[in-house]
Design a protein around this motif. Structure first.
Motif, PDB file in Angstrom:
ATOM      1  N   ARG A  24      27.456  17.024   6.688  1.00 26.20           N
ATOM      2  CA  ARG A  24      28.154  17.275   5.413  1.00 26.20           C
ATOM      3  C   ARG A  24      27.531  16.456   4.285  1.00 26.20           C
ATOM      4  NH1 ARG A  24      32.566  17.177   8.779  1.00 26.20           N
ATOM      5  NH2 ARG A  24      33.154  15.070   8.184  1.00 26.20           N
TER       6      ARG A  24
ATOM      7  N   GLU B  61      25.772  17.988   0.942  1.00 26.67           N
ATOM      8  CA  GLU B  61      26.243  17.634  -0.398  1.00 26.67           C
ATOM      9  C   GLU B  61      25.091  17.128  -1.262  1.00 26.67           C
ATOM     10  OE1 GLU B  61      29.291  14.754   0.278  1.00 26.67           O
ATOM     11  OE2 GLU B  61      30.680  16.244   1.090  1.00 26.67           O
TER      12      GLU B  61
ATOM     13  N   SER C 146      23.111  20.089  -2.732  1.00 29.91           N
ATOM     14  CA  SER C 146      23.842  21.046  -3.559  1.00 29.91           C
ATOM     15  C   SER C 146      23.698  20.735  -5.025  1.00 29.91           C
ATOM     16  CB  SER C 146      25.338  21.049  -3.212  1.00 29.91           C
ATOM     17  OG  SER C 146      25.514  21.356  -1.885  1.00 29.91           O
TER      18      SER C 146
END
Length: 106
Positions: free
Chosen positions: A99, A103, A106
């Motif tokens: 995760r 992130e 992104s």
């Protein structure tokens, strides 16, 4: 460590014993074949097999002049059950890392 899993871990700490289990995972094998595959002296292989047998990790079957060894899965299943909470912990850490990396892109 005084649990059954601890006893198994202690026995499996020796690399040649793990190699023996790797050779036995596909089925039973005679001692001579294990000696050839491992490249160790027969008394050394026999000593490791005795330790594995005493820990309940392998069993032996006599067939005429041969002694055939095979894995007993029960102690490994107990070790697997003992490791389960740690596996979940590791898996959770990997999920958090994934995760975090997602992130960051992104």
């Amino acid at each position: 460590m005084s649990s059954p899993a601890g006893d198994v871990i202690e026995v499996l700490a020796e690399p040649n014993r793990r190699r023996i289990l790797d050779l036995l995972k596909d089925g039973e094998r005679p001692v001579g074949e294990l000696v050839d595959e491992l490249g160790l002296a027969q008394p050394t292989v026999s000593k490791h097999l005795r330790t594995l047998r005493d820990a309940g990790l392998v069993e032996v079957r006599v067939d005429a002049q041969r002694r055939l060894y095979r894995i007993r899965p029960e102690p490994l299943a107990e070790l697997d059950a003992w490791l389960a909470p740690y596996r979940r912990l590791w898996s959770g850490s990997l999920d958090r890392l994934e995760r975090h990396l997602e992130e960051g892109t992104s």
